[in-house]
Design a protein around this motif. Structure first.
Motif, mmCIF file in Angstrom:
data_model
loop_
_atom_site.group_PDB
_atom_site.id
_atom_site.type_symbol
_atom_site.label_atom_id
_atom_site.label_comp_id
_atom_site.label_asym_id
_atom_site.label_seq_id
_atom_site.Cartn_x
_atom_site.Cartn_y
_atom_site.Cartn_z
ATOM 1 N N ILE A 1 -0.418 70.684 145.363
ATOM 2 C CA ILE A 1 0.701 70.033 145.936
ATOM 3 C C ILE A 1 0.333 67.892 147.147
ATOM 4 C CG2 ILE A 1 1.820 70.696 147.793
ATOM 5 C CD1 ILE A 1 4.629 70.199 146.941
ATOM 6 N N ASN A 2 -0.536 68.404 147.676
ATOM 7 C CA ASN A 2 -1.132 67.205 148.729
ATOM 8 C C ASN A 2 -1.405 66.552 148.187
ATOM 9 O OD1 ASN A 2 -0.226 69.416 151.083
ATOM 10 N ND2 ASN A 2 -2.869 69.785 150.978
ATOM 11 N N THR A 3 -2.497 66.743 146.614
ATOM 12 C CA THR A 3 -3.303 65.674 145.825
ATOM 13 C C THR A 3 -1.764 64.953 145.765
ATOM 14 O OG1 THR A 3 -4.868 66.906 145.257
ATOM 15 C CG2 THR A 3 -3.971 64.935 144.104
ATOM 16 N N VAL A 4 -0.224 65.602 144.396
ATOM 17 C CA VAL A 4 0.087 64.923 143.700
ATOM 18 C C VAL A 4 1.325 64.294 144.952
ATOM 19 C CG1 VAL A 4 2.522 65.212 142.632
ATOM 20 C CG2 VAL A 4 0.813 67.014 142.466
ATOM 21 N N GLU A 5 1.030 64.511 145.772
ATOM 22 C CA GLU A 5 2.529 63.803 146.967
ATOM 23 C C GLU A 5 1.819 62.795 147.228
ATOM 24 O OE1 GLU A 5 4.197 65.046 151.655
ATOM 25 O OE2 GLU A 5 3.040 66.135 150.784
ATOM 26 N N GLU A 6 0.038 62.703 147.719
ATOM 27 C CA GLU A 6 -0.677 61.172 148.225
ATOM 28 C C GLU A 6 -0.192 60.463 147.308
ATOM 29 O OE1 GLU A 6 -5.565 60.302 148.559
ATOM 30 O OE2 GLU A 6 -4.778 62.560 148.964
ATOM 31 N N LYS A 7 -0.748 61.292 145.948
ATOM 32 C CA LYS A 7 -0.739 60.140 144.216
ATOM 33 C C LYS A 7 1.097 59.450 144.250
ATOM 34 C CE LYS A 7 -4.382 62.232 142.101
ATOM 35 N NZ LYS A 7 -5.478 60.981 141.808
ATOM 36 N N THR A 8 1.483 60.492 144.535
ATOM 37 C CA THR A 8 2.552 59.595 144.323
ATOM 38 C C THR A 8 3.573 58.699 146.014
ATOM 39 O OG1 THR A 8 3.928 61.994 145.525
ATOM 40 C CG2 THR A 8 4.055 61.968 143.560
ATOM 41 N N ASP A 9 2.930 59.153 146.634
ATOM 42 C CA ASP A 9 3.383 58.227 147.716
ATOM 43 C C ASP A 9 2.490 56.727 147.840
ATOM 44 O OD1 ASP A 9 4.312 59.745 149.121
ATOM 45 O OD2 ASP A 9 2.887 60.411 150.530
ATOM 46 N N ARG A 10 1.073 56.748 147.156
ATOM 47 C CA ARG A 10 0.165 55.436 146.530
ATOM 48 C C ARG A 10 1.103 54.435 145.783
ATOM 49 N NH1 ARG A 10 -4.176 57.887 146.261
ATOM 50 N NH2 ARG A 10 -4.813 57.780 144.196
ATOM 51 N N ARG A 11 1.292 55.533 144.757
ATOM 52 C CA ARG A 11 2.625 54.764 143.550
ATOM 53 C C ARG A 11 3.570 54.206 143.203
ATOM 54 N NH1 ARG A 11 1.844 55.510 138.161
ATOM 55 N NH2 ARG A 11 -0.353 55.842 138.095
ATOM 56 N N VAL A 12 3.929 54.745 145.069
ATOM 57 C CA VAL A 12 5.165 53.903 145.254
ATOM 58 C C VAL A 12 5.623 52.468 145.807
ATOM 59 C CG1 VAL A 12 7.539 54.423 146.837
ATOM 60 C CG2 VAL A 12 6.629 56.433 145.062
ATOM 61 N N ARG A 13 3.945 53.149 146.669
ATOM 62 C CA ARG A 13 3.664 51.315 147.638
ATOM 63 C C ARG A 13 3.439 50.657 146.334
ATOM 64 N NH1 ARG A 13 0.791 55.781 151.463
ATOM 65 N NH2 ARG A 13 -0.672 55.279 150.175
ATOM 66 N N ALA B 1 -4.869 57.312 137.197
ATOM 67 C CA ALA B 1 -5.790 58.789 137.353
ATOM 68 C C ALA B 1 -4.062 59.733 137.101
ATOM 69 C CB ALA B 1 -6.379 59.280 138.669
ATOM 70 N N SER B 2 -4.344 60.563 135.676
ATOM 71 C CA SER B 2 -3.602 61.618 136.253
ATOM 72 C C SER B 2 -3.984 63.239 136.208
ATOM 73 C CB SER B 2 -3.352 62.013 134.635
ATOM 74 O OG SER B 2 -4.165 62.393 133.907
ATOM 75 N N THR B 3 -3.393 63.547 137.377
ATOM 76 C CA THR B 3 -3.359 64.587 137.561
ATOM 77 C C THR B 3 -2.537 65.638 137.358
ATOM 78 O OG1 THR B 3 -2.324 63.854 139.904
ATOM 79 C CG2 THR B 3 -2.659 66.360 139.776
ATOM 80 N N LYS B 4 -3.645 67.096 137.368
ATOM 81 C CA LYS B 4 -3.573 68.175 136.073
ATOM 82 C C LYS B 4 -2.775 69.309 136.191
ATOM 83 C CE LYS B 4 -6.765 66.363 132.579
ATOM 84 N NZ LYS B 4 -8.133 66.389 132.069
ATOM 85 N N THR B 5 -2.700 69.510 135.453
ATOM 86 C CA THR B 5 -1.596 71.192 136.187
ATOM 87 C C THR B 5 -2.784 72.145 135.743
ATOM 88 O OG1 THR B 5 0.288 70.366 135.972
ATOM 89 C CG2 THR B 5 -0.255 73.077 136.868
ATOM 90 N N THR B 6 -3.235 72.204 136.759
ATOM 91 C CA THR B 6 -3.874 74.038 136.889
ATOM 92 C C THR B 6 -2.894 75.582 136.901
ATOM 93 O OG1 THR B 6 -5.926 72.632 138.338
ATOM 94 C CG2 THR B 6 -6.467 75.111 137.747
ATOM 95 N N VAL B 7 -2.913 75.903 135.335
ATOM 96 C CA VAL B 7 -2.423 77.532 135.278
ATOM 97 C C VAL B 7 -3.208 78.336 136.205
ATOM 98 C CG1 VAL B 7 -1.287 79.352 133.636
ATOM 99 C CG2 VAL B 7 -0.711 76.228 133.819
ATOM 100 N N LEU B 8 -2.610 79.158 137.526
ATOM 101 C CA LEU B 8 -3.389 80.448 137.395
ATOM 102 C C LEU B 8 -2.240 81.455 137.385
ATOM 103 C CD1 LEU B 8 -3.633 78.417 140.697
ATOM 104 C CD2 LEU B 8 -5.276 79.261 139.171
ATOM 105 N N ASN B 9 -3.913 82.064 137.320
ATOM 106 C CA ASN B 9 -3.528 83.658 136.816
ATOM 107 C C ASN B 9 -2.577 84.186 137.622
ATOM 108 O OD1 ASN B 9 -2.562 86.010 135.740
ATOM 109 N ND2 ASN B 9 -4.383 86.393 135.029
ATOM 110 N N THR B 10 -1.061 84.654 138.124
ATOM 111 C CA THR B 10 -0.840 84.842 139.449
ATOM 112 C C THR B 10 -0.015 86.463 138.994
ATOM 113 O OG1 THR B 10 1.643 84.199 138.975
ATOM 114 C CG2 THR B 10 -0.787 83.163 140.376
#
Length: 456
Positions: free
Chosen positions: A232-244, A168-177
């Motif tokens: 970023i929580n989702t990205v960290e979770e996925k990268t941790d799992r991928r490294v393992r 699964a790929s994580t998609k970046t959501t662009v927010l208007n800020t």
């Protein structure tokens, strides 16, 4: 009623006749006497004229005498009204200035916060670009190896498959800020002179508007910050799992320690070439400020994991994880076995993979042919150095399609299945060496099936 009206009229007529009878005025001049008759109507007219004249004289006299007092009284009443009006306008202006100042402060805080959110967004976008690069490399490797990996079955021997790599790929959501709060038109619609006469408390109204605007801004900023934190929580979770998972793939070979292998495959340039802006763990970029500590620490962890993931992916690409045959059946495992010719126990240094005679044999990765020819016991034989301490060997070929010193690419045909040398039938004898020691090829093939199997 008619008789009453007649009675009143009679009384008036009697009064008129009694007081305003015809009179004569005698005038004597030079011994002559003249007279002038004055009818009752004429007398009444002269009386009215005299009354009007005397009334005008009295009004003029009073006006002249009390003119200054009247003017002073009017001026005092006007000044009082003007003072009350100016005081009311001053209150409204003060409330307006207070609201405008608060909105300016809120807008500055809003813009400062949005700049921080945009910086976080840019940092997250950079991380996602790095992660996407690593994911693309892994996807390319999957596609390349998908056709070479034999699907696992219940009869396969060796390590069981623990779990599939997450695709699964994580998609970046662009927010208007960057939306600024609207204030000018809304403020101009509040506090006009007409409303000041209506008894509305404009100070309360403006403060209410201020609170609603500030609450809207804070709610929007909180939602943006929460979205970025969730991302970023989702990205960290996925990268941790991928490294393992990548490390577990290397460990499946039973001969590779991930940290040691990644360290030996890192070039000197990778180890010494460093740079980039300083991001403090207790502040913003270049050490400014003390906020966002948790976010920056988490950002550092994700960045480190992405770098480790990229190195692991690159290292895995250098391991011969692909099967040299597309269709095969394992007829003899790696390790101790009974010799098919003399029946004595011995050590089998490779994997026997039965296949159709003349089936193509593929290189499991890039490398250089170090030997291509006849070898005792192996028949027609090819050896390829894969680099990074790995080499692969192929025996009993019916034909050799490469020569010593030749560079081979992934999936290039190096020969054909045969039964030359010490063989009982068409098959491929496949060996994998790491640091000069023979290893179980099935472990590498299973690891390749684990990471490169195509998921639906």
């Amino acid at each position: 009623m008619h008789h009453q009206n007649v009675g009143w009229f009679s009384r008036i007529l009697t009064y008129w006749r009694h007081h305003y009878t015809e009179r004569q005025v005698y005038i004597r001049s030079h011994g002559q006497v003249q007279f002038m008759s004055l009818s009752p109507l004429t007398q009444a007219a002269f009386a009215a004229i005299a009354f009007v004249f005397l009334g005008w004289v009295a009004f003029a006299s009073v006006n002249v005498v009390f003119k200054e007092q009247i003017i002073a009284s009017k001026d005092q009443r006007y000044r009082k009204m003007q003072g009350a009006y100016e005081e009311r306008m001053a209150q409204l202006q003060s409330a307006y200035d207070e609201l405008n100042g608060q909105l300016v402060i809120s807008e500055e805080r809003f813009l400062a916060t949005t700049r921080q959110l945009e910086e976080k967004h840019n940092q997250l976008a950079a991380l996602m670009a790095a992660r996407q690069t690593a994911s693309n490399e892994l996807d390319v490797m999957r596609q390349r190896y998908a056709a070479t990996s034999k699907p696992p079955s219940d009869s396969d021997r060796g390590n069981s498959l623990l779990m599939r790599a997450d695709q699964a790929s994580t998609k970046t959501t662009v927010l208007n800020t960057t939306t600024r709060p609207q204030q000018s038109a809304e403020l101009e619609a509040v506090g006009g002179p007409a409303q000041s006469e209506s008894g509305i408390d404009f100070s309360s109204l403006l403060r209410s508007y201020q609170n609603e605007t500030a609450s809207h801004i804070e709610t929007r900023l909180d939602a943006l910050a929460e979205a970025q934190q969730s991302f970023i929580n989702t990205v960290e979770e996925k990268t941790d799992r991928r490294v393992r998972e990548l490390k577990s793939i290397m460990r499946m070979t039973k001969v590779i320690d991930p940290d040691t292998f990644v360290g030996r495959n890192s070039s000197d340039d990778d180890e010494t070439g460093q740079g980039g802006p300083f991001i403090s763990l207790t502040g913003n970029a270049d050490g400014e400020g003390e906020g966002n500590t948790s976010f920056n620490r988490q950002l550092f962890r994700v960045s480190r994991n992405l770098k480790e993931e990229a190195k692991l992916t690159e290292s895995i690409s250098r391991i011969p994880l692909a099967s040299p045959l597309t269709h095969y059946r394992i007829t003899s495992d790696f390790g101790p076995r009974r010799d098919p010719f003399n029946g004595r126990m011995g050590f089998h240094p490779g994997l026997d993979m039965a296949s159709a005679y003349g089936a193509p044999v593929y290189a499991p990765g890039e490398g250089v042919v170090t030997f291509a020819g006849w070898k005792s016991g192996y028949g027609r034989f090819v050896e390829i150095s894969m680099g990074n301490g790995f080499s692969t060997r192929y025996g009993h070929l019916s034909r050799i399609d490469v020569k010593a010193g030749q560079k081979v690419a992934f999936r290039q045909v190096i020969g054909r299945v045969g039964s030359t040398g010490r063989s009982t039938g068409p098959h491929l004898h496949y060996e994998v060496k790491y640091d000069g020691i023979v290893r179980d090829p099935l472990k590498f093939i299973e690891a390749g099936q684990y990471v490169f199997s195509k998921q639906g």
